[in-house]
Design a protein around this motif. Structure first.
Motif, PDB file in Angstrom:
ATOM      1  N   ILE A  29      12.560  73.868   2.873  1.00 42.91           N
ATOM      2  CA  ILE A  29      11.632  73.283   1.897  1.00 42.91           C
ATOM      3  C   ILE A  29      12.234  72.425   0.815  1.00 42.91           C
ATOM      4  O   ILE A  29      11.908  71.518   0.318  1.00 42.91           O
ATOM      5  CB  ILE A  29      10.943  74.616   1.167  1.00 42.91           C
ATOM      6  CG1 ILE A  29       9.811  75.295   2.319  1.00 42.91           C
ATOM      7  CG2 ILE A  29      10.184  74.296  -0.106  1.00 42.91           C
ATOM      8  CD1 ILE A  29       9.363  76.681   1.665  1.00 42.91           C
ATOM      9  N   ILE A  30      13.573  73.013   0.273  1.00 38.64           N
ATOM     10  CA  ILE A  30      14.277  72.315  -0.765  1.00 38.64           C
ATOM     11  C   ILE A  30      14.824  71.017   0.009  1.00 38.64           C
ATOM     12  O   ILE A  30      14.557  69.944  -0.583  1.00 38.64           O
ATOM     13  CB  ILE A  30      15.660  73.082  -1.145  1.00 38.64           C
ATOM     14  CG1 ILE A  30      15.357  74.316  -1.843  1.00 38.64           C
ATOM     15  CG2 ILE A  30      16.252  72.184  -2.098  1.00 38.64           C
ATOM     16  CD1 ILE A  30      16.287  75.281  -2.291  1.00 38.64           C
ATOM     17  N   SER A  31      15.082  71.251   1.291  1.00 36.34           N
ATOM     18  CA  SER A  31      15.329  69.755   2.039  1.00 36.34           C
ATOM     19  C   SER A  31      14.304  68.786   1.987  1.00 36.34           C
ATOM     20  O   SER A  31      14.533  67.640   1.813  1.00 36.34           O
ATOM     21  CB  SER A  31      15.808  70.077   3.213  1.00 36.34           C
ATOM     22  OG  SER A  31      16.046  69.029   4.190  1.00 36.34           O
ATOM     23  N   GLY A  32      13.133  69.227   2.420  1.00 43.45           N
ATOM     24  CA  GLY A  32      11.884  68.493   2.007  1.00 43.45           C
ATOM     25  C   GLY A  32      11.774  67.729   0.927  1.00 43.45           C
ATOM     26  O   GLY A  32      11.465  66.774   0.756  1.00 43.45           O
ATOM     27  N   VAL A  33      11.956  68.632  -0.215  1.00 46.11           N
ATOM     28  CA  VAL A  33      11.550  68.218  -1.492  1.00 46.11           C
ATOM     29  C   VAL A  33      12.763  67.010  -1.833  1.00 46.11           C
ATOM     30  O   VAL A  33      12.536  65.957  -2.589  1.00 46.11           O
ATOM     31  CB  VAL A  33      11.839  69.389  -2.599  1.00 46.11           C
ATOM     32  CG1 VAL A  33      11.746  68.778  -3.942  1.00 46.11           C
ATOM     33  CG2 VAL A  33      10.708  70.397  -2.198  1.00 46.11           C
ATOM     34  N   ILE A  34      13.718  67.327  -1.613  1.00 43.46           N
ATOM     35  CA  ILE A  34      14.991  66.305  -1.754  1.00 43.46           C
ATOM     36  C   ILE A  34      14.584  65.119  -0.928  1.00 43.46           C
ATOM     37  O   ILE A  34      14.721  64.221  -1.656  1.00 43.46           O
ATOM     38  CB  ILE A  34      16.269  66.850  -1.226  1.00 43.46           C
ATOM     39  CG1 ILE A  34      16.902  67.909  -2.172  1.00 43.46           C
ATOM     40  CG2 ILE A  34      17.361  65.790  -1.276  1.00 43.46           C
ATOM     41  CD1 ILE A  34      17.920  68.695  -1.744  1.00 43.46           C
ATOM     42  N   ARG A  78      20.639  66.571   4.388  1.00 48.29           N
ATOM     43  CA  ARG A  78      19.315  65.649   3.502  1.00 48.29           C
ATOM     44  C   ARG A  78      19.968  64.634   2.609  1.00 48.29           C
ATOM     45  O   ARG A  78      20.004  63.801   2.266  1.00 48.29           O
ATOM     46  CB  ARG A  78      18.145  66.421   3.145  1.00 48.29           C
ATOM     47  CG  ARG A  78      17.370  65.587   2.541  1.00 48.29           C
ATOM     48  CD  ARG A  78      16.611  64.819   3.711  1.00 48.29           C
ATOM     49  NE  ARG A  78      16.173  65.571   4.804  1.00 48.29           N
ATOM     50  CZ  ARG A  78      16.033  65.118   5.604  1.00 48.29           C
ATOM     51  NH1 ARG A  78      16.437  63.893   6.179  1.00 48.29           N
ATOM     52  NH2 ARG A  78      15.390  65.752   6.586  1.00 48.29           N
ATOM     53  N   LEU A  79      21.193  65.595   1.810  1.00 45.45           N
ATOM     54  CA  LEU A  79      21.999  65.050   0.701  1.00 45.45           C
ATOM     55  C   LEU A  79      22.614  63.840   1.254  1.00 45.45           C
ATOM     56  O   LEU A  79      22.776  62.791   0.887  1.00 45.45           O
ATOM     57  CB  LEU A  79      22.649  66.019  -0.016  1.00 45.45           C
ATOM     58  CG  LEU A  79      21.876  66.885  -0.960  1.00 45.45           C
ATOM     59  CD1 LEU A  79      23.050  67.952  -1.478  1.00 45.45           C
ATOM     60  CD2 LEU A  79      21.227  66.327  -2.047  1.00 45.45           C
ATOM     61  N   ILE A  80      23.410  64.135   2.405  1.00 44.16           N
ATOM     62  CA  ILE A  80      24.271  63.130   3.197  1.00 44.16           C
ATOM     63  C   ILE A  80      23.339  61.834   3.408  1.00 44.16           C
ATOM     64  O   ILE A  80      23.581  60.603   3.234  1.00 44.16           O
ATOM     65  CB  ILE A  80      24.952  63.491   4.241  1.00 44.16           C
ATOM     66  CG1 ILE A  80      25.902  64.514   3.785  1.00 44.16           C
ATOM     67  CG2 ILE A  80      25.632  62.365   4.825  1.00 44.16           C
ATOM     68  CD1 ILE A  80      26.891  65.325   5.014  1.00 44.16           C
ATOM     69  N   ARG A 169       5.899  67.559   6.398  1.00 43.77           N
ATOM     70  CA  ARG A 169       6.351  67.221   7.935  1.00 43.77           C
ATOM     71  C   ARG A 169       7.823  67.313   7.943  1.00 43.77           C
ATOM     72  O   ARG A 169       8.287  67.647   8.956  1.00 43.77           O
ATOM     73  CB  ARG A 169       5.620  65.499   8.065  1.00 43.77           C
ATOM     74  CG  ARG A 169       6.138  65.177   9.435  1.00 43.77           C
ATOM     75  CD  ARG A 169       5.231  63.904   9.536  1.00 43.77           C
ATOM     76  NE  ARG A 169       5.821  62.985   8.522  1.00 43.77           N
ATOM     77  CZ  ARG A 169       6.750  61.979   8.258  1.00 43.77           C
ATOM     78  NH1 ARG A 169       7.578  62.289   9.454  1.00 43.77           N
ATOM     79  NH2 ARG A 169       6.813  61.116   7.619  1.00 43.77           N
ATOM     80  N   HIS A 170       8.626  66.770   6.823  1.00 45.65           N
ATOM     81  CA  HIS A 170       9.765  66.737   6.874  1.00 45.65           C
ATOM     82  C   HIS A 170      10.500  68.263   7.076  1.00 45.65           C
ATOM     83  O   HIS A 170      11.365  68.725   7.719  1.00 45.65           O
ATOM     84  CB  HIS A 170      10.739  66.196   5.872  1.00 45.65           C
ATOM     85  CG  HIS A 170      10.788  64.664   5.970  1.00 45.65           C
ATOM     86  ND1 HIS A 170      11.468  63.953   6.755  1.00 45.65           N
ATOM     87  CD2 HIS A 170       9.844  63.690   5.326  1.00 45.65           C
ATOM     88  CE1 HIS A 170      11.483  62.767   6.663  1.00 45.65           C
ATOM     89  NE2 HIS A 170      10.425  62.454   5.830  1.00 45.65           N
ATOM     90  N   THR A 171       9.716  69.078   6.370  1.00 47.02           N
ATOM     91  CA  THR A 171      10.197  70.720   6.424  1.00 47.02           C
ATOM     92  C   THR A 171       9.968  71.173   7.666  1.00 47.02           C
ATOM     93  O   THR A 171      10.777  71.808   8.063  1.00 47.02           O
ATOM     94  CB  THR A 171       9.163  71.119   5.355  1.00 47.02           C
ATOM     95  OG1 THR A 171       9.665  70.930   3.838  1.00 47.02           O
ATOM     96  CG2 THR A 171       9.555  72.874   5.194  1.00 47.02           C
ATOM     97  N   LEU A 172       8.686  70.997   8.349  1.00 43.19           N
ATOM     98  CA  LEU A 172       8.565  71.490   9.515  1.00 43.19           C
ATOM     99  C   LEU A 172       9.567  70.957  10.508  1.00 43.19           C
ATOM    100  O   LEU A 172      10.094  71.681  11.412  1.00 43.19           O
ATOM    101  CB  LEU A 172       7.102  71.154  10.158  1.00 43.19           C
ATOM    102  CG  LEU A 172       6.014  71.766   9.071  1.00 43.19           C
ATOM    103  CD1 LEU A 172       4.642  71.371   9.644  1.00 43.19           C
ATOM    104  CD2 LEU A 172       6.119  73.342   9.468  1.00 43.19           C
ATOM    105  N   ASP A 173       9.811  69.750  10.519  1.00 43.82           N
ATOM    106  CA  ASP A 173      10.898  69.193  11.414  1.00 43.82           C
ATOM    107  C   ASP A 173      12.061  69.680  11.322  1.00 43.82           C
ATOM    108  O   ASP A 173      12.903  69.894  12.145  1.00 43.82           O
ATOM    109  CB  ASP A 173      10.920  67.658  11.162  1.00 43.82           C
ATOM    110  CG  ASP A 173       9.764  66.644  11.692  1.00 43.82           C
ATOM    111  OD1 ASP A 173       9.067  67.415  12.492  1.00 43.82           O
ATOM    112  OD2 ASP A 173       9.389  65.586  11.210  1.00 43.82           O
ATOM    113  N   GLU A 174      12.431  69.820  10.025  1.00 49.53           N
ATOM    114  CA  GLU A 174      13.820  70.603   9.580  1.00 49.53           C
ATOM    115  C   GLU A 174      13.943  71.834  10.170  1.00 49.53           C
ATOM    116  O   GLU A 174      15.024  72.557  10.740  1.00 49.53           O
ATOM    117  CB  GLU A 174      14.161  70.295   8.243  1.00 49.53           C
ATOM    118  CG  GLU A 174      15.506  70.396   7.814  1.00 49.53           C
ATOM    119  CD  GLU A 174      16.318  69.103   7.983  1.00 49.53           C
ATOM    120  OE1 GLU A 174      17.118  69.178   8.815  1.00 49.53           O
ATOM    121  OE2 GLU A 174      16.088  68.322   7.241  1.00 49.53           O
TER     122      GLU A 174
END
Length: 293
Positions: A29-34, A78-80, A169-174
């Motif tokens: 979730i944090i990844s998707g937010v980023i 995601r940060l990279i 969508r990004h969160t689910l893929d991740e």
């Protein structure tokens, strides 16, 4: 394999999933937010260009994220993808699971409201992350992701509803990308806990050096969530030195079976194994010093 052993392994496997899955979900979730709400310009303002300073800053940032060792990997990827240099992202990934409010509090409670072990754990983790990040900055020049096509430039002027739907969508893929490696790692960890007796391993831990090596091996094999491993470590207080316990508390969240598989699915193998080598050496030396304090 007997029916009893299978049932025991199944129980351990499910307990690992139940314990760590919420933190994996939090991580993606944090990844998707980023991905959708943090721009490259924001990161450029926060993270210094100097590689030594950037490692320090990202190590501090990692300590503010309540993510476990599995959940931190998709955030790091995601940060990279957002342009954070590999060495900074690596330090972020190492400190995040060990130095964060949830883990600090659980360690404090597990060791009888004593700040000594909390201090040892936080200080050694930070030092390991710094030195590992600095060495990585000298050794690797690219992102070392398996999928290098990670720089997704989104229009950050989009409406909030559109950003939110893209974030989901990004969160689910991740989640599905990380999930398969997490499940395989949890299954291996459950099998190790079922068929390798802890008493057998404990008999090998004679002396400060062997006890540190043993506790690091146990941390890798048991694959405990970093928010709960302090309670396991505290049960060994009468058996092992503080240095051995700190080695367990620092090494496990940085490298265990399940998060190493997640790393191997995310980063190139060369980076993962070099990082494992550096973390192992620095944790061992730090724990050995603590043993003699």
């Amino acid at each position: 394999m007997s029916k009893e052993s299978f049932l025991q392994m199944n129980t351990v496997f499910i307990s690992i999933l139940v314990e760590a899955l919420p933190f994996v979900v939090l991580g993606v979730i944090i990844s998707g937010v980023i991905q959708m709400f943090i721009t490259e310009n924001m990161l450029a303002k926060i993270i210094p260009k100097n590689r030594f300073l950037s490692v320090i800053v990202t190590s501090v940032l990692g300590s503010l994220f309540p993510a476990c060792e599995c959940g931190i990997v998709p955030i790091t990827r995601r940060l990279i993808g957002k342009g954070v240099p590999l060495h900074g992202a690596t330090s972020f990934m190492l400190t995040g699971p060990v130095i964060n409010p949830v883990v600090i509090f659980s360690t404090y409670v597990a060791f009888g409201n004593n700040w000594k072990m909390v201090g040892y754990r936080c200080i050694l983790s930070f030092i390991v992350a710094l030195f590992a990040g600095w060495i990585i900055s000298l050794q690797f020049k690219d992102g070392q992701l398996r999928n290098e096509a990670t720089h997704h430039h989104h229009d950050h002027s989009l409406a909030f509803s559109k950003k939110f739907s893209d974030m989901v969508r990004h969160t689910l893929d991740e989640f599905f990308s990380v999930g398969k490696f997490f499940i395989i790692g949890a299954l291996i960890a459950a099998a190790m806990q079922t068929f390798v007796k802890t008493s057998t391993l404990l008999s090998l831990g004679d002396g400060p050096i062997m006890s540190i090596i043993l506790m690091m091996a146990l941390a890798f094999v048991l694959s405990l969530c970093s928010s709960a491993d302090a309670f396991v470590a505290s049960s060994f207080r009468s058996t092992f030195s503080n240095g051995s316990l700190v080695a367990f508390l620092v090494f496990g969240p940085m490298f265990d079976i399940k998060n190493m598989l997640v790393m191997l699915g995310t980063f190139k193998s060369k980076l993962v194994f070099f990082l494992l080598f550096y973390v192992t050496i620095f944790v061992f030396l730090g724990a050995l010093i603590i043993s003699y304090l």
